[in-house]
Design a protein around this motif. Sequence first.
Motif, PDB file in Angstrom:
ATOM      1  N   GLY A 111       0.825  -1.203   0.000  1.00  0.00           N
ATOM      2  CA  GLY A 111       0.000   0.000   0.000  1.00  0.00           C
ATOM      3  C   GLY A 111       0.855   1.247   0.000  1.00  0.00           C
ATOM      4  O   GLY A 111       2.017   1.218   0.399  1.00  0.00           O
ATOM      5  N   PHE A 165       0.720   5.486   1.059  1.00  0.00           N
ATOM      6  CA  PHE A 165      -0.023   6.452   1.865  1.00  0.00           C
ATOM      7  C   PHE A 165       0.758   7.758   1.950  1.00  0.00           C
ATOM      8  O   PHE A 165       1.978   7.767   1.911  1.00  0.00           O
ATOM      9  CB  PHE A 165      -0.221   5.900   3.291  1.00  0.00           C
ATOM     10  CG  PHE A 165      -0.905   4.567   3.315  1.00  0.00           C
ATOM     11  CD1 PHE A 165      -2.274   4.463   3.415  1.00  0.00           C
ATOM     12  CD2 PHE A 165      -0.162   3.394   3.206  1.00  0.00           C
ATOM     13  CE1 PHE A 165      -2.898   3.238   3.411  1.00  0.00           C
ATOM     14  CE2 PHE A 165      -0.774   2.157   3.203  1.00  0.00           C
ATOM     15  CZ  PHE A 165      -2.148   2.071   3.304  1.00  0.00           C
ATOM     16  N   GLU A 213      -1.588   6.595   9.147  1.00  0.00           N
ATOM     17  CA  GLU A 213      -2.468   5.693   8.389  1.00  0.00           C
ATOM     18  C   GLU A 213      -1.657   4.507   7.842  1.00  0.00           C
ATOM     19  O   GLU A 213      -2.132   3.367   7.863  1.00  0.00           O
ATOM     20  CB  GLU A 213      -3.139   6.445   7.243  1.00  0.00           C
ATOM     21  CG  GLU A 213      -4.113   5.593   6.454  1.00  0.00           C
ATOM     22  CD  GLU A 213      -4.745   6.342   5.290  1.00  0.00           C
ATOM     23  OE1 GLU A 213      -5.583   5.723   4.618  1.00  0.00           O
ATOM     24  OE2 GLU A 213      -4.408   7.517   5.048  1.00  0.00           O
ATOM     25  N   ALA A 214      -0.447   4.766   7.399  1.00  0.00           N
ATOM     26  CA  ALA A 214       0.411   3.686   6.889  1.00  0.00           C
ATOM     27  C   ALA A 214       0.751   2.700   8.002  1.00  0.00           C
ATOM     28  O   ALA A 214       0.678   1.478   7.806  1.00  0.00           O
ATOM     29  CB  ALA A 214       1.691   4.264   6.285  1.00  0.00           C
ATOM     30  N   GLN A 227      -0.955   2.151  10.806  1.00  0.00           N
ATOM     31  CA  GLN A 227      -2.179   1.441  11.192  1.00  0.00           C
ATOM     32  C   GLN A 227      -2.505   0.335  10.187  1.00  0.00           C
ATOM     33  O   GLN A 227      -2.834  -0.791  10.570  1.00  0.00           O
ATOM     34  CB  GLN A 227      -3.346   2.422  11.287  1.00  0.00           C
ATOM     35  CG  GLN A 227      -4.631   1.778  11.746  1.00  0.00           C
ATOM     36  CD  GLN A 227      -5.769   2.778  11.854  1.00  0.00           C
ATOM     37  OE1 GLN A 227      -5.760   3.819  11.200  1.00  0.00           O
ATOM     38  NE2 GLN A 227      -6.740   2.470  12.682  1.00  0.00           N
ATOM     39  N   THR A 228      -2.388   0.618   8.910  1.00  0.00           N
ATOM     40  CA  THR A 228      -2.653  -0.387   7.877  1.00  0.00           C
ATOM     41  C   THR A 228      -1.636  -1.520   7.966  1.00  0.00           C
ATOM     42  O   THR A 228      -1.989  -2.692   7.833  1.00  0.00           O
ATOM     43  CB  THR A 228      -2.624   0.262   6.480  1.00  0.00           C
ATOM     44  OG1 THR A 228      -3.604   1.306   6.444  1.00  0.00           O
ATOM     45  CG2 THR A 228      -2.910  -0.753   5.390  1.00  0.00           C
ATOM     46  N   ALA A 229      -0.364  -1.195   8.220  1.00  0.00           N
ATOM     47  CA  ALA A 229       0.673  -2.226   8.357  1.00  0.00           C
ATOM     48  C   ALA A 229       0.392  -3.123   9.556  1.00  0.00           C
ATOM     49  O   ALA A 229       0.586  -4.341   9.486  1.00  0.00           O
ATOM     50  CB  ALA A 229       2.046  -1.575   8.495  1.00  0.00           C
ATOM     51  N   GLN A 230      -0.077  -2.546  10.658  1.00  0.00           N
ATOM     52  CA  GLN A 230      -0.409  -3.338  11.846  1.00  0.00           C
ATOM     53  C   GLN A 230      -1.566  -4.288  11.560  1.00  0.00           C
ATOM     54  O   GLN A 230      -1.541  -5.457  11.955  1.00  0.00           O
ATOM     55  CB  GLN A 230      -0.750  -2.420  13.016  1.00  0.00           C
ATOM     56  CG  GLN A 230       0.454  -1.705  13.565  1.00  0.00           C
ATOM     57  CD  GLN A 230       0.089  -0.624  14.564  1.00  0.00           C
ATOM     58  OE1 GLN A 230      -0.999  -0.049  14.522  1.00  0.00           O
ATOM     59  NE2 GLN A 230       1.019  -0.309  15.458  1.00  0.00           N
ATOM     60  N   ILE A 231      -2.574  -3.811  10.852  1.00  0.00           N
ATOM     61  CA  ILE A 231      -3.709  -4.662  10.486  1.00  0.00           C
ATOM     62  C   ILE A 231      -3.245  -5.787   9.569  1.00  0.00           C
ATOM     63  O   ILE A 231      -3.608  -6.947   9.745  1.00  0.00           O
ATOM     64  CB  ILE A 231      -4.826  -3.821   9.821  1.00  0.00           C
ATOM     65  CG1 ILE A 231      -5.459  -2.890  10.856  1.00  0.00           C
ATOM     66  CG2 ILE A 231      -5.877  -4.723   9.173  1.00  0.00           C
ATOM     67  CD1 ILE A 231      -6.371  -1.831  10.253  1.00  0.00           C
ATOM     68  N   TYR A 232      -2.407  -5.444   8.573  1.00  0.00           N
ATOM     69  CA  TYR A 232      -1.879  -6.466   7.664  1.00  0.00           C
ATOM     70  C   TYR A 232      -1.087  -7.506   8.447  1.00  0.00           C
ATOM     71  O   TYR A 232      -1.238  -8.704   8.221  1.00  0.00           O
ATOM     72  CB  TYR A 232      -0.999  -5.824   6.582  1.00  0.00           C
ATOM     73  CG  TYR A 232      -0.531  -6.837   5.568  1.00  0.00           C
ATOM     74  CD1 TYR A 232      -1.285  -7.100   4.430  1.00  0.00           C
ATOM     75  CD2 TYR A 232       0.647  -7.561   5.759  1.00  0.00           C
ATOM     76  CE1 TYR A 232      -0.879  -8.050   3.512  1.00  0.00           C
ATOM     77  CE2 TYR A 232       1.058  -8.511   4.844  1.00  0.00           C
ATOM     78  CZ  TYR A 232       0.292  -8.750   3.727  1.00  0.00           C
ATOM     79  OH  TYR A 232       0.702  -9.698   2.833  1.00  0.00           O
TER      80      TYR A 232
END
Length: 82
Positions: free
Chosen positions: A17, A19, A24-25, A27-32
């Motif tokens: 992704g 960003f 936001e980057a 947070q998205t990395a943690q979810i991934y």
Amino acid sequence: MIVMDEVVLFNPGDSIGNFHDYHEAVQTAQIYQERHSQDGHVLVVKSDKGEPSFDIFLAEQQLDNGQSKFKPAKPYTISKKL
């Protein structure tokens, strides 16, 4: 103590992704990372050129100088390792 930035090479096409917002980057990395824990370390990296831009890569996608001859590589600075 001086902390040196670690500059690494990645093929931009391998990015999970892109960003403009660092938080936001991350947070998205943690979810991934939570959903794909078997994939290994997830890195949030900042492009070394241009306006602030953060990408997410798997650590295993890192290229060394020898590999960069065969793939279009771009330098990034590691911002966060998960």
